[in-house]
Every structure is written in structure tokens, then in C-alpha cells.
Design a protein around this motif. Structure first.
Motif, mmCIF file in Angstrom:
data_model
loop_
_atom_site.group_PDB
_atom_site.id
_atom_site.type_symbol
_atom_site.label_atom_id
_atom_site.label_comp_id
_atom_site.label_asym_id
_atom_site.label_seq_id
_atom_site.Cartn_x
_atom_site.Cartn_y
_atom_site.Cartn_z
ATOM 1 N N PRO A 1 95.251 7.578 -77.909
ATOM 2 C CA PRO A 1 96.493 8.450 -77.402
ATOM 3 C C PRO A 1 96.283 9.611 -76.680
ATOM 4 O O PRO A 1 95.452 10.376 -77.429
ATOM 5 C CB PRO A 1 97.228 8.019 -78.677
ATOM 6 N N PRO A 2 97.098 10.189 -75.945
ATOM 7 C CA PRO A 2 97.055 11.796 -75.508
ATOM 8 C C PRO A 2 97.693 12.493 -76.681
ATOM 9 O O PRO A 2 98.700 12.292 -77.266
ATOM 10 C CB PRO A 2 97.737 11.687 -74.404
ATOM 11 N N GLY B 1 94.588 14.597 -84.740
ATOM 12 C CA GLY B 1 95.387 13.277 -84.664
ATOM 13 C C GLY B 1 94.622 12.490 -83.678
ATOM 14 O O GLY B 1 95.194 11.906 -82.688
ATOM 15 N N GLY B 2 93.394 12.014 -83.990
ATOM 16 C CA GLY B 2 92.670 11.242 -82.971
ATOM 17 C C GLY B 2 93.212 9.541 -83.276
ATOM 18 O O GLY B 2 94.066 9.398 -83.842
ATOM 19 N N LEU C 1 99.241 13.649 -71.412
ATOM 20 C CA LEU C 1 100.190 12.566 -71.200
ATOM 21 C C LEU C 1 100.780 12.595 -69.893
ATOM 22 O O LEU C 1 101.144 11.582 -69.182
ATOM 23 C CB LEU C 1 101.464 12.864 -72.361
ATOM 24 N N ALA C 2 100.892 13.654 -69.420
ATOM 25 C CA ALA C 2 101.497 13.827 -67.681
ATOM 26 C C ALA C 2 100.347 13.232 -66.781
ATOM 27 O O ALA C 2 100.718 12.573 -65.874
ATOM 28 C CB ALA C 2 101.696 15.232 -67.386
ATOM 29 N N GLN D 1 101.490 7.342 -78.193
ATOM 30 C CA GLN D 1 100.739 6.713 -79.215
ATOM 31 C C GLN D 1 100.931 5.417 -79.310
ATOM 32 O O GLN D 1 100.012 4.553 -79.571
ATOM 33 C CB GLN D 1 100.955 7.232 -80.693
ATOM 34 N N LEU D 2 102.279 4.850 -79.061
ATOM 35 C CA LEU D 2 102.508 3.510 -79.077
ATOM 36 C C LEU D 2 102.274 2.680 -77.811
ATOM 37 O O LEU D 2 101.637 1.502 -77.635
ATOM 38 C CB LEU D 2 104.077 3.415 -79.191
ATOM 39 N N GLN D 3 102.021 3.559 -76.656
ATOM 40 C CA GLN D 3 101.721 3.043 -75.206
ATOM 41 C C GLN D 3 100.092 2.883 -75.395
ATOM 42 O O GLN D 3 99.564 1.845 -74.871
ATOM 43 C CB GLN D 3 102.188 3.833 -74.196
#
Length: 575
Positions: free
Chosen positions: A510-511, A386-387, A517-518, A503-505
Motif C-alpha cells: 500500500p502507498p 506502516g509497511g 497514491l496519486a 491499503q484495501l486496494q
């Protein structure tokens, strides 16, 4: 007068208790029980002191009786205690006075007959107890099999059988197997009860094992039926049998000096195997992979098997599960296993080398050290599929200056076309209309020049407040999904909601896991994300992961970032 007072005192005082002792027989055979009855009259409790009696007899059973009678308005109580005794020796045995309350019984004498040597030899064959060891010499903590065999002639039933008694403390005995079968010896068909024990000695030296005692009986099923009707000539003879096992010795030697392991493991066989990694077709970064390592051993308990300590390379996280211990007792000894489960998570794609596993152990059959080994493993971790998505082309942006320049170019083109057309006309009307066009063009140019000289104010486009920003709406929906997952305490759905929000941020990069993410979030949000990660992958419970107010944390973080952003404004007059 004085005689009357003495008489009243005697009548008013409680009657003294009367005690007595009775034997059912004055003489018995050495293997026959006898009944001793203790009687007491009065209201006192019957608590006799039997310590001296137990030194001379085995007390096989006891029963109590109580009766109350009223004669001419006077109540009397009688209590009795019946003891079934088996003499511990032959010859003349004195039953000492037994104290009951403030009184004592009279002394009694019991004659226990002697048996001839032939009778003793015959009785010794009725019950046999044998102890044996699988080997006379063993190491500390090595499993040694101890076998106890009880041979009973027909018609004899066991009443009690004690356990083997080792002479050294900290010696462990575990019952592995018990069975019954028939065996013939010296013309007697015995019923054999065989017990197999696993023996583990934890001190070096000479270990003695013995002290197994047996007591049984022969005759009627009701052992004391003859006491109910002693004059019944058809009553079969009741005989008691006692026996004691032989003693065995085990030489326990210390750990050999040439053993190099950290933990002493004497066993018949020891192996280490693994499962989990070989079944994985592809290992993806951020996704958990379960690896299980199992240690098998013959001759060791599960608690003796070592725990596996592993050091993971950087970028690979390890979450240990609680080990699963299993033991299988059998007639030939104990087989045990220890399964260690671990969850591996690679934070980054790449190549990781897992270290080898080595367990030194001592082979008691070959009497030398061996090593159970699990070879090192190299795993390839591929990126998460999921790149980041390709950036979409943006529509061209036009400035007011570009719009004015394009308009001027269009007008100039029109003027040139009109001029070219005027050259081809020779009619005077054409010249007239051409002159009028030139005047009109000059007036338009003059007006245009005046408007260009003044600063042009561009009216801002009115924003439709009723329209909804698609990006903000998607983020709001993602937060709603995240809140719902936390409310339902659904860790898997919460992880998916976090990654969707991320993914929206960060749409360009995206991580793809919670660890990444952390690292991109502030401290408060990072703690919530890491708590969820521990709840999913860690073997320890993480009950507080769902207590975080995720929407509040995210909104507070966004508000702090907006507050820190500098605003465009006029330079202050007094800086």
C-alpha cells in the motif's frame, strides 16, 4: 415720468454690500499678535482673498460671526471674520486692500516695533532648536541617526513644530524615539523635547537637512484672552516665539566596488539561524517537517532583508510559507527580523543534503564585507512504519481430477486389504463370501469405468446471494468515510480515509502518502488526491479540494477498468 422709473429701479435693485477692515492695535511688538476684523453688510457670501495678507503675516487663527436684524420690516445681515495675525517682519507693514465679492476694504498700516540687540539675544535664548547627525559620512541605504532637540524656557508652550526637510528626493525619515526631560544651560532650566529619526539616503552626493520651524507662546493659557477684554490691566502680556533649526550635511557615498553580494546590506550586525530540524527525533517519509530560518539585523529595515532562495534535492518537496517581518525601533536604531517558514516532505526514504545558506553583508563598523552563513544540513529519512502486511497462507485448492485420484487410491487400498484378508481364511464360507465380494467388486468397477468414460459435468456451486463479500464491504465503508470527510471539509480525516482505501486496494504494497497514491491512480482521481495534498501542506489556499466527487470518480475508474477487461467467450464464426 423718467424720474419715477429711475427711482423704482433703484429701490428694486439689491443694496450693494458694504465692507470694512479694523485693526485691534496700530502698533505691536515683533512677537505679539494683532487682530484684524473684516466686516460686510449684505446677503452675499464672505469669501475674502487673503493671498497678499499671508505673504506679510502668519495667520494663527480665525473666527466668524453673523447677525441678522429686522427694523421696520426691513431685514439686514452682517457678517464678520476675525483673523489673528503675527507679523513676519518689523517696521512699517501695510495691510493691502482685501477684496470681498465686488468690494474691497481700505488699506491699513501696522507699526511693528524694533527690539534692541540685548532683547534679541535674550529672546534667542528662550527657544533653541538643534539638529545633529550620528556621523557625517554614510553609504547608500545605511542607517544614520538624526537627532532634533527643542529647548524651551519656563513659561513657553509650543504650538507647532515641523519635520526635518531633506534636500534629496527618495530620502526616508522614520521617527524612532521621542522623550522629554529637563536640562540646564547658561543658567536657564529648559524643558527639552528630543526626537530621534532613522535616516536612509538612496542617492549619493551631499544631503542637506534642515527647515525645522517652531512657533510657541508665553503668557496666559488663553492666548487670545486679551482680545476679549483689552482694557483689563491685569491681563498678562502675550508673546509669540518663533525659531528655526540649523542645517546639517551628510555625505552619501556609493556602494563599494569590492562588495560581492547580490543585494547591498549595510548593517551593524547580521545573523542567520534556524530551528525545526534539530528538534525532529526521526524524519519519516511522507510526513511533513517544518524548518524555520530567521535573519536578524541591526541597522536595516525588515523590507531590506533578503528573501531566501533554496534549491531542494530530488525527492524532497518544499512548500514556502509567507514570511513574517518584524521591526523594533529604539533610540539606538532599528532592529529587524525576517522569519521564513518552510514545510519539507520527503517522498522516499533516504539521505538528503540541504544546501547551505549564505548572506553577504557590509559591516559599517569595520567597513568590510562579511558573510552570514548557515551550514549545509544532511537529514536521514526513514521509511514509514506502516509497511505492507505479511501475506496470509491460503487454503489448498483441490481440482476434480485430484479428488477422483484420491478416491481411486483409497479404493485400491481397500481392495488390497480385502485381498490380504481373504488369503488368511480357509473356511469355505470365507471363499463363498470372497467370491461374492469379487463379483460385487467387478460390477462396481464396470459401472465406475462407464461413468469415467463419459464426460463428467460438474455442477457449479450455488452462490449465496445474501452473503456479503468482506472485502467489498470494507471498501464500501472506506468510501463512506471518504465522502463524510469531504462533506465536512476535514482535510486530515480525508487524508486518513484515502490511505485506508489505498491499503484495501493494494494490500501487498500500500502507498503510505498522498504523493505515492496519486501516481497509482488515473488522472481524475490523481487530481483530487494532489489537490488535498496541496490543501494540507501548501501555504497557499486550496479552497476547491473538497469539491471533488470522490465516490463518482472512483466508481467511474473501476467501471472503465472492467469495460477494458477481455471476456471469455466462443470464437466468432466469421472473424
Amino acid at each position: 415720468m423718467h424720474g419715477l422709473l429711475i427711482t423704482l429701479l433703484i429701490l428694486s435693485s439689491p443694496a450693494s454690500a458694504k465692507v470694512a477692515a479694523l485693526l485691534s492695535n496700530n502698533s505691536v511688538a515683533p512677537d505679539q499678535p494683532v487682530r484684524l476684523t473684516l466686516q460686510m453688510e449684505g446677503e452675499d457670501e464672505m469669501n475674502p482673498d487673503l493671498s497678499e495678507l499671508e505673504a506679510r503675516f502668519d495667520i494663527l487663527g480665525r473666527s466668524t460671526q453673523q447677525s441678522i436684524s429686522i427694523v421696520n420690516g426691513k431685514m439686514s445681515a452682517k457678517r464678520s471674520l476675525a483673523l489673528t495675525l503675527l507679523p513676519k517682519q518689523t517696521g512699517r507693514i501695510e495691510i493691502p486692500p482685501i477684496r470681498i465679492g465686488q468690494e474691497s476694504t481700505q488699506a491699513l498700516v501696522l507699526e511693528v516695533a524694533e527690539r534692541s540687540q540685548e532683547e534679541k539675544d535674550a529672546e534667542s535664548k528662550q527657544v533653541l532648536l538643534e539638529l545633529s547627525l550620528s556621523k557625517p559620512k554614510a553609504y547608500i541605504e545605511e542607517e544614520v541617526l538624526l537627532t532634533l532637540r527643542l529647548f524651551q524656557a519656563p513659561g513657553i508652550r509650543a504650538e507647532s513644530l515641523t519635520e526635518p526637510q531633506p534636500s534629496m528626493p527618495d530620502t526616508q525619515l522614520r521617527l524612532l524615539h521621542e522623550e522629554s526631560y529637563q536640562s540646564e544651560r547658561d543658567g536657564i532650566n529648559y524643558l527639552v523635547v528630543e526626537r530621534t529619526y532613522a535616516l536612509f539616503a538612496y542617492q549619493s552626493g551631499t544631503l542637506e537637512i534642515g527647515g525645522v520651524k517652531y512657533r510657541g507662546r508665553s503668557g496666559n493659557d488663553r492666548i487670545f484672552s486679551f482680545l476679549n477684554d483689552p482694557f483689563n490691566s491685569s491681563q498678562p502680556e502675550i508673546r509669540q516665539f518663533r525659531s528655526e533649526s540649523n542645517r546639517v550635511e551628510l555625505e552619501v557615498v556609493p556602494i563599494p566596488q569590492n562588495f560581492t553580494g547580490d543585494r547591498w546590506l549595510p548593517a551593524k550586525n547580521l545573523q542567520v539561524v534556524e530551528s525545526g530540524l534539530a528538534q525532529q527525533s526521526a524524519i519519516i517519509a511522507g510526513k511533513p517537517v517544518v524548518r524555520r530560518i530567521m535573519v536578524f539585523a541591526d541597522g536595516l529595515t525588515a523590507n531590506q532583508l533578503p528573501a531566501l532562495e533554496q534549491t531542494m534535492p530530488e525527492g524532497l518537496k518544499l512548500y514556502q510559507e509567507r514570511p513574517q517581518l518584524k521591526e523594533t525601533p529604539a533610540r539606538t536604531g532599528i532592529s529587524s527580523s525576517r522569519q521564513s517558514g518552510m514545510t519539507l516532505i520527503a517522498t522516499e526514504p533516504g539521505r538528503y543534503d540541504l544546501p547551505e545558506v549564505e548572506i553577504p553583508w557590509w559591516n559599517i563598523e569595520t567597513d568590510r564585507q562579511e558573510v552570514a552563513r548557515l551550514e549545509a544540513v544532511t537529514i536521514e529519512v526513514v521509511p514509514n512504519p506502516g509497511g505492507a502486511s505479511d501475506p496470509q497462507p491460503q487454503p489448498p485448492q483441490y481440482t476434480p481430477e485430484q479428488t477422483i485420484r484420491d478416491d481411486n487410491e483409497t479404493i485400491a487400498s481397500s481392495d488390497q486389504a480385502a485381498a490380504n484378508g481373504s488369503r488368511g481364511e480357509t473356511h469355505w464360507l470365507v471363499w463363498l463370501f470372497g467370491a461374492a465380494w469379487v463379483v460385487t467388486l467387478f460390477g462396481w468397477w464396470y459401472t465406475r469405468r462407464s461413468e469415467t468414460a463419459r464426460p463428467r459435468q460438474v455442477e457449479p456451486a450455488e452462490v449465496d446471494k445474501t452473503a456479503v463479500d468482506p472485502g467489498k464491504q470494507a471498501i464500501a465503508e472506506a468510501l463512506a468515510r471518504l465522502e463524510a470527510a469531504y462533506a465536512d471539509q476535514d482535510a486530515v480525516s480525508a487524508r486518513a480515509a484515502w490511505l485506508h482505501w489505498a491499503q484495501l486496494q493494494w494490500p501487498d504494497n500500500p502507498p503510505h502518502n498522498l504523493t505515492r497514491l496519486a501516481t497509482r491512480c488515473d488522472n481524475a482521481v490523481s487530481q483530487a488526491v494532489l489537490s488535498l495534498e496541496r490543501a494540507i501542506y501548501s501555504p497557499l489556499d486550496e479552497p476547491g479540494w473538497a469539491e471533488f466527487e470522490v465516490r463518482l470518480l472512483i466508481e467511474q475508474t473501476s467501471g472503465e477498468k472492467r469495460a477494458e477487461k477481455p471476456t471469455d467467450g466462443l470464437v466468432p464464426l466469421n472473424p
